[in-house]
Write a protein that holds these residues in place. Structure first.
Motif, PDB file in Angstrom:
ATOM      1  N   LYS A  20       0.625  -1.140  -0.115  1.00 36.84           N
ATOM      2  CA  LYS A  20      -0.045  -0.094   0.154  1.00 36.84           C
ATOM      3  C   LYS A  20       0.809   1.113   0.138  1.00 36.84           C
ATOM      4  N   GLN A  21       1.924   1.504  -1.018  1.00 35.93           N
ATOM      5  CA  GLN A  21       2.385   2.471  -0.912  1.00 35.93           C
ATOM      6  C   GLN A  21       1.607   3.233  -2.016  1.00 35.93           C
ATOM      7  N   ASN A  22       2.676   5.007  -2.454  1.00 32.15           N
ATOM      8  CA  ASN A  22       2.601   5.708  -2.324  1.00 32.15           C
ATOM      9  C   ASN A  22       2.724   5.721  -4.068  1.00 32.15           C
ATOM     10  N   PHE A  23       3.407   6.087  -4.246  1.00 32.72           N
ATOM     11  CA  PHE A  23       4.335   5.907  -5.065  1.00 32.72           C
ATOM     12  C   PHE A  23       5.294   4.676  -5.845  1.00 32.72           C
ATOM     13  N   VAL A  24       5.751   4.498  -7.152  1.00 31.20           N
ATOM     14  CA  VAL A  24       6.878   3.844  -7.881  1.00 31.20           C
ATOM     15  C   VAL A  24       7.382   4.742  -9.020  1.00 31.20           C
ATOM     16  N   ALA A  25       8.409   4.644  -9.414  1.00 30.06           N
ATOM     17  CA  ALA A  25       9.447   5.363  -9.750  1.00 30.06           C
ATOM     18  C   ALA A  25      11.212   4.420 -10.488  1.00 30.06           C
ATOM     19  N   VAL A  26      10.908   5.620 -11.133  1.00 30.24           N
ATOM     20  CA  VAL A  26      11.769   4.434 -12.023  1.00 30.24           C
ATOM     21  C   VAL A  26      12.970   5.675 -12.302  1.00 30.24           C
ATOM     22  N   ARG A  27      14.863   5.365 -12.411  1.00 31.12           N
ATOM     23  CA  ARG A  27      15.678   6.349 -12.684  1.00 31.12           C
ATOM     24  C   ARG A  27      15.901   5.264 -14.616  1.00 31.12           C
ATOM     25  N   ILE A  28      15.964   6.917 -15.011  1.00 33.14           N
ATOM     26  CA  ILE A  28      16.173   6.179 -16.394  1.00 33.14           C
ATOM     27  C   ILE A  28      17.648   6.900 -17.062  1.00 33.14           C
ATOM     28  N   GLU A  29      18.233   6.589 -17.813  1.00 33.35           N
ATOM     29  CA  GLU A  29      19.609   7.033 -18.249  1.00 33.35           C
ATOM     30  C   GLU A  29      19.264   6.829 -20.222  1.00 33.35           C
ATOM     31  N   MET A  30      19.589   8.176 -20.559  1.00 30.57           N
ATOM     32  CA  MET A  30      19.308   8.077 -21.849  1.00 30.57           C
ATOM     33  C   MET A  30      20.762   8.848 -23.258  1.00 30.57           C
ATOM     34  N   GLU A  31      21.580   8.545 -23.551  1.00 31.22           N
ATOM     35  CA  GLU A  31      22.259   9.035 -24.113  1.00 31.22           C
ATOM     36  C   GLU A  31      22.345   9.977 -24.877  1.00 31.22           C
ATOM     37  N   GLY A  32      23.093  10.868 -24.538  1.00 36.63           N
ATOM     38  CA  GLY A  32      23.602  12.694 -24.672  1.00 36.63           C
ATOM     39  C   GLY A  32      22.803  13.035 -23.703  1.00 36.63           C
ATOM     40  N   PHE A  33      22.416  13.350 -22.206  1.00 37.98           N
ATOM     41  CA  PHE A  33      21.819  13.763 -20.961  1.00 37.98           C
ATOM     42  C   PHE A  33      22.877  13.342 -20.068  1.00 37.98           C
ATOM     43  N   PRO A  34      23.241  14.156 -19.560  1.00 38.96           N
ATOM     44  CA  PRO A  34      24.399  14.319 -18.907  1.00 38.96           C
ATOM     45  C   PRO A  34      24.234  13.780 -17.615  1.00 38.96           C
ATOM     46  N   LYS A  35      22.586  13.572 -16.904  1.00 39.56           N
ATOM     47  CA  LYS A  35      22.391  13.113 -15.722  1.00 39.56           C
ATOM     48  C   LYS A  35      20.747  12.106 -16.259  1.00 39.56           C
ATOM     49  N   ALA A  36      20.917  11.283 -15.319  1.00 36.56           N
ATOM     50  CA  ALA A  36      18.989  10.878 -15.151  1.00 36.56           C
ATOM     51  C   ALA A  36      18.561  11.523 -15.206  1.00 36.56           C
ATOM     52  N   GLU A  37      16.929  10.625 -15.708  1.00 35.01           N
ATOM     53  CA  GLU A  37      15.630  11.336 -14.920  1.00 35.01           C
ATOM     54  C   GLU A  37      14.888   9.751 -13.862  1.00 35.01           C
TER      55      GLU A  37
END
Length: 89
Positions: A20-37
């Motif tokens: 019964k958590q409130n949120f799910v989240a993922v971290r995604i890396e993309m070539e050409g971007f200095p930081k993951a979102e």
């Protein structure tokens, strides 16, 4: 953090609902971007979001249709602070 596979991502989303958590989240890396979102979704969106990830990412969480995009982390939490503690760097 769990091993980065689609099966463990599925387990993460399932556990979030069971606990019964409130949120799910993922971290995604993309070539050409200095930081993951970090993408955070309310638990009410978890089933639809997981279906999207299952359709779009392979067993090792690489995007099937866009080279250089990869899920590099995932978690769930009751609040944004928990998400940040798990996925932010």
């Amino acid at each position: 953090m769990e091993e980065l596979t689609i099966k463990n991502l599925e387990a993460c989303f399932k556990n979030a609902k069971v606990l019964k958590q409130n949120f799910v989240a993922v971290r995604i890396e993309m070539e050409g971007f200095p930081k993951a979102e970090i993408i955070v979704n309310p638990i009410e969106n978890a089933d639809s979001k997981l279906a999207y990830y299952q359709k779009t990412y392979n067993e090792n969480l690489n995007h099937k249709y866009a080279k250089g995009i990869k899920i590099v982390g995932f978690t769930f939490g009751e609040d944004m602070k928990e998400i940040q503690e798990d996925l932010a760097y």
